[in-house]
Scaffold this motif. Sequence first.
Motif: not given
Length: 200
Positions: A40-47, A139-144, A175-178, A180-186
């Motif tokens: 749901a957050a778009g995270w990758h279970d990296s932590h 949700f915030p980008p992972e590792d930001c 952020v754009r490399e991680m 490209p479609d991420w937007h804080p309001e999206r």
Amino acid sequence: MLRYLELDVSLRGVKPTIWRQFWIRDSATFEDLHSAIQTAAGWHDSHMFGFFESTRRRNYWDQQIARDARDEASGYGFELPRCPCANKLKLSRVLASRGDKCLYVYDYGDNWELDIKVLSALDSVEKFKQRLLAGARAFPPEDCGSYLGYEGIVANFNTPADKLDEDARDQQRWVREMDPDWHPERFEFAEMRRRFDRAR
């Protein structure tokens, strides 16, 4: 008959609120809930992650409900109180009825804190694992870089690169490399629901 919990999951410390609501079986484990939140957050279970009693205290480690099964392998397990692994504890043991709460903490470096609350419980003959109902914002980008890093990304998101200092430019580029479609309001509900409802 199967019993489902309607959960509200919201990220602490961010305004406007970033949140998701979804159904999940009460027989699911806290590991299943972790996986649902990650999707749901778009995270990758990296932590690493953990579930804790709902509290506003900053020092909540003595109130842990369930821990990441990877904790023992990490070498840090001796620092935490003994509690069940998330894959061994069912949601129904803690989140049984309306108003029940807990805290989910993900990535002990960035330390994202998410409040989880049961909005309702439903008995149904319909069979599904989980179902997304609603949400708002990305949700915030992972590792930001935790909350400060996220605030910087949002503040500079639409600023032209030539108007930023070097650190802010690097952050914007990262952020754009991680993603490209991420937007804080999206928050694309239909797209997210397809991924969430089909998650294994």
